[in-house]
Design an enzyme around this catalytic site. Structure first.
Site, PDB file in Angstrom:
ATOM      1  N   SER A  47       0.737  -1.263  -0.116  1.00  0.00           N
ATOM      2  CA  SER A  47      -0.083  -0.090  -0.029  1.00  0.00           C
ATOM      3  C   SER A  47       0.667   1.286  -0.165  1.00  0.00           C
ATOM      4  O   SER A  47       0.512   2.229  -0.798  1.00  0.00           O
ATOM      5  CB  SER A  47      -1.080   0.182   1.168  1.00  0.00           C
ATOM      6  OG  SER A  47      -1.975  -0.899   1.261  1.00  0.00           O
TER       7      SER A  47
ATOM      8  N   LYS B 118     -10.466  -5.777   9.076  1.00  0.00           N
ATOM      9  CA  LYS B 118     -11.535  -5.370   7.833  1.00  0.00           C
ATOM     10  C   LYS B 118     -12.630  -5.690   8.415  1.00  0.00           C
ATOM     11  O   LYS B 118     -13.683  -5.014   8.158  1.00  0.00           O
ATOM     12  CB  LYS B 118     -11.160  -6.387   6.484  1.00  0.00           C
ATOM     13  CG  LYS B 118     -10.049  -6.100   5.754  1.00  0.00           C
ATOM     14  CD  LYS B 118      -9.982  -6.883   4.486  1.00  0.00           C
ATOM     15  CE  LYS B 118      -8.728  -6.454   3.558  1.00  0.00           C
ATOM     16  NZ  LYS B 118      -8.900  -7.024   2.250  1.00  0.00           N
TER      17      LYS B 118
ATOM     18  N   ASP C 247     -12.268  -3.379  -2.023  1.00  0.00           N
ATOM     19  CA  ASP C 247     -11.849  -4.683  -2.580  1.00  0.00           C
ATOM     20  C   ASP C 247     -12.763  -5.218  -3.453  1.00  0.00           C
ATOM     21  O   ASP C 247     -12.533  -5.868  -4.549  1.00  0.00           O
ATOM     22  CB  ASP C 247     -11.710  -5.538  -1.395  1.00  0.00           C
ATOM     23  CG  ASP C 247     -10.432  -5.574  -0.680  1.00  0.00           C
ATOM     24  OD1 ASP C 247      -9.494  -4.896  -1.054  1.00  0.00           O
ATOM     25  OD2 ASP C 247     -10.505  -5.797   0.456  1.00  0.00           O
TER      26      ASP C 247
ATOM     27  N   ALA D 283     -13.264 -18.795   3.272  1.00  0.00           N
ATOM     28  CA  ALA D 283     -14.386 -18.191   4.063  1.00  0.00           C
ATOM     29  C   ALA D 283     -14.107 -16.808   5.019  1.00  0.00           C
ATOM     30  O   ALA D 283     -14.769 -16.701   6.033  1.00  0.00           O
ATOM     31  CB  ALA D 283     -14.848 -19.116   5.024  1.00  0.00           C
TER      32      ALA D 283
ATOM     33  N   TYR E 108      -0.841 -12.207  -5.111  1.00  0.00           N
ATOM     34  CA  TYR E 108       0.127 -11.863  -6.192  1.00  0.00           C
ATOM     35  C   TYR E 108       1.555 -11.841  -5.831  1.00  0.00           C
ATOM     36  O   TYR E 108       2.373 -11.632  -6.583  1.00  0.00           O
ATOM     37  CB  TYR E 108       0.111  -9.947  -6.118  1.00  0.00           C
ATOM     38  CG  TYR E 108       0.312  -9.416  -4.891  1.00  0.00           C
ATOM     39  CD1 TYR E 108       1.539  -8.975  -4.413  1.00  0.00           C
ATOM     40  CD2 TYR E 108      -0.660  -9.097  -3.761  1.00  0.00           C
ATOM     41  CE1 TYR E 108       1.799  -8.381  -3.344  1.00  0.00           C
ATOM     42  CE2 TYR E 108      -0.578  -8.371  -2.785  1.00  0.00           C
ATOM     43  CZ  TYR E 108       0.891  -8.194  -2.487  1.00  0.00           C
ATOM     44  OH  TYR E 108       1.121  -7.507  -1.205  1.00  0.00           O
TER      45      TYR E 108
END
Length: 274
Positions: free
Chosen positions: A15, A63, A99, A123, A212
């Site tokens: 980020s 989150k 997202d 999940a 990634y």
């Protein structure tokens, strides 16, 4: 103005690279930090923000735990139960989930704009985003392969209902039967899906792996060999960050290409130095 990404561990988060590249391209003399923060410290950190802060990015494990601490939340946050973005405005913390935007944009870039059958591996919070993406693609039913099916039902069941997708949550052992879906989205951490790599059978379809690095993952490599279109996590990461920049700076055209170039260079450097 200052911004930061919060999470734990945070050492290799991309980020800062993405947002600093955006600020440079936009001519903004803003700062962006990476701050290690666990859920038990989150409320106190948010309570100390002042008017020099424009916003925050949130990664795991924050989150979900951030949602009750927000002053306002977007519809996407409410439906998914997860926020990865905070915009600080007039002393209020406004939550967003970019997202979903990042995932759908990365899929669209690769030519995936509809899907009838979707299988989600994992999940957690990203799996909720995957269900929301399935809904955006016109899919009203999805299968979730969970390593802990009981816990998944407690979390994903209500989220799927809010999103508007009927979901079937099945144990990890059933994964081989569901890899032939039109779209498979792996929302698992590094290494977790490696054992599924030998199970792909030759067929059409798409795999999106949100990872990634390292890339390609064994899952992605095997899927490509079996004839699947494969989408990696870097375009999703950059698209979601570009949307964060748009929300937090109010600049309507975030510099996606500059951010992608910076991210690719950073990943290459990490790969060559580790």
């Amino acid at each position: 103005m200052q911004l930061a990404v919060l999470g734990s561990p945070i050492g290799q988060a991309l980020s800062p690279v993405l947002h600093r590249a955006a600020f440079q391209a936009l001519g903004l003399d803003w700062t962006y930090h990476a701050i290690d923060c666990t859920p038990d410290r989150l409320a106190s950190f948010l309570g100390e923000l002042d008017d020099t802060w424009a916003g925050l990015s949130l990664t795991m494990p924050l989150k979900q735990s951030v949602v009750p601490l927000l002053d306002r939340a977007s519809d996407t946050v409410v439906r998914t139960g997860a926020a990865n973005t905070i915009v600080v405005s007039d002393g209020q913390l406004i939550g967003e989930n970019t997202d979903l935007y990042g995932m759908t944009q990365a899929l669209s870039d690769a030519g995936v704009t509809t899907a009838c059958g979707v299988t989600v591996l994992g999940a957690g919070a990203t799996a909720c985003t995957a269900l929301a993406a399935a809904h955006e693609l016109g899919c009203d039913r999805a299968t979730v392969i969970a390593r802990n099916a009981g816990r998944a039902r407690q979390f994903l069941g209500p989220a799927a209902e809010r999103i508007g997708v009927k979901v079937r949550i099945t144990p990890w052992t059933t994964a081989p039967a569901h890899l032939e879906a039109e779209l498979v989205i792996s929302a698992l951490p590094p290494g977790a899906a490696d054992e599924l790599a030998p199970l792909w059978k030759p067929a059409a379809g798409t795999l999106m792996d949100v990872l990634y690095r390292p890339w390609p993952t064994p899952l992605a490599q095997a899927a490509a060999t079996a004839g699947r279109r494969v989408i990696g996590g870097l375009p999703m990461l950059v698209h979601q960050a570009a949307r964060q920049v748009e929300l937090q700076t109010k600049c309507p055209r975030p510099p996606y290409e500059d951010m992608l170039t910076a991210a690719s260079a950073a990943v290459h450097q990490l790969d060559t130095t580790t």
